[in-house]
Design an enzyme around this catalytic site. Sequence first.
Site: not given
Length: 375
Positions: A62, A160, A195
Site C-alpha cells: 500500500s 481488495d 488489502h
Amino acid sequence: MSFPHLTALPTALLAASLLVLAPGGAHAASAAKAVKPAATRDAPALPAYQADLGQTTVSGLSSGGFMAAQFAVAYSATVAGAGIIAGGPFFCSGQPGRFPYIPYLTNALTTCMNPGSAQVAPPVASELLRATNDFARARLIDDTANLKRQRVYLFSGTKDQTVTRPVVEQVEKFYQLAGTPAAQIRFVDTVGAGHAIITDNTPDKPCAVTESPFINDCDFVQARDILQHLYPDLQPSSTTLTGKLIAFNQRSFIQSAYSSMNNTGYAYIPKACDSESCRVHVVFHGCLQTTQAIGNRFYTTTGYNQVADANKIIVLYPQAEPSPVYPYNPKGCWDFWGYTSINPIDPDFYRKSGTQMAAVKGMLDRLGSVRNSRR
C-alpha cells in the site's frame, strides 16, 4: 495563499483513506531475538556490512508499495527490482493535473486508490512516464533507461477495495512502456485476498478481509514469492533463524524536521553477512503498520527474514511514524503525495532529494560501506 486541494476532502474521508495498512499481532515466527521498538538513545548506529548494493531490491504494501515503486524509479541506477503489493506507479498522485495546480492529496486518495468508487479515472501510465522522463532529464531522478533491467512483482487481491486492480495495472503498463521485458514482470491477481501482505500463518487474519493488522493468511508466503521473482536463484527458506535482528539509529539519516520518520529503524542481518558481502532488500511497511501501531510484527512475522537468512540478503526495515500535527500523517504512511514537502505546489517527495527517499538511500549507503567503517 491557501491551497484548496488540501482541504477539499472531508476529514472522515481522509482518515478512512489513510487506514491503508496496519499489522499488529500476537505471534512471532522467528528464532531470532525479538526487538522491542527502541528509543533513539538505546539504538546504536547502523553498522557497515560492505553489502553488494548493485543487487538492491525493494518491496512494500500500500503506501509502502507506492514508496517501493517511487524509490525503485528515482534510484533506478541502484535498485534492481521491486515488489509492489496493492500500490500504484511512480508519481501516481501527480496526475491528473498540470503545474502549478496538481491536487496531489486528492489524487492520492482517489485516482491512486479506488478510482471506480471515487468515480474518477485510474492513473495513466503514459502520462506518468512522460513526467518521469522529464524528471530524469532534469536530473531529479536516475536515468529511466535503468528500468529496462529491473524485475517487477505486482500483487492485487481480488477482494481488495482499498487499492484496486486498475491502479496496480498501471504499474505494469508503466514498466512495459519503459521497455521492461515481459519476462521480468510478474503480476499476481488471482488470490482472494483483501488489502494485506500475505502469509501462511494460521493466526493471521483470514485471507479475504481488510482489517488490522493487514497481514492475512492466504496459505503462501508472499515475501518468498516476491524475493523468488526478484532473485531467481533463491535457496529454500530457513526454518530456524541464525542471524540477528538489530535496531539502529534512523534519526542520523534524516535531514528534515518534517520527515514523519521514527528515530529507530530495524534490519535483519543473516550470520553470513558478518563476514561476506550480501545483497540488500528494503521493505516498506504500510499505513498503520508502524511500531506504534503493531510493535515488531511487521518486521518479524511476514516471512522476509526466513528467506533472507538462507540467501545472504540483509533486510532493511525503515520506519515511518504517525504525525498528528505537521506534517499531517496520523496513520504513519509513507509519503507519496507530498506531506513532507514545505512547498505543496512544488513537492519533492518523488525526487532523490526527498526527505524520506534520501534517508533510506543513506541507510543503503551505510550498509554498503567498508565493513566496520563509520561512514
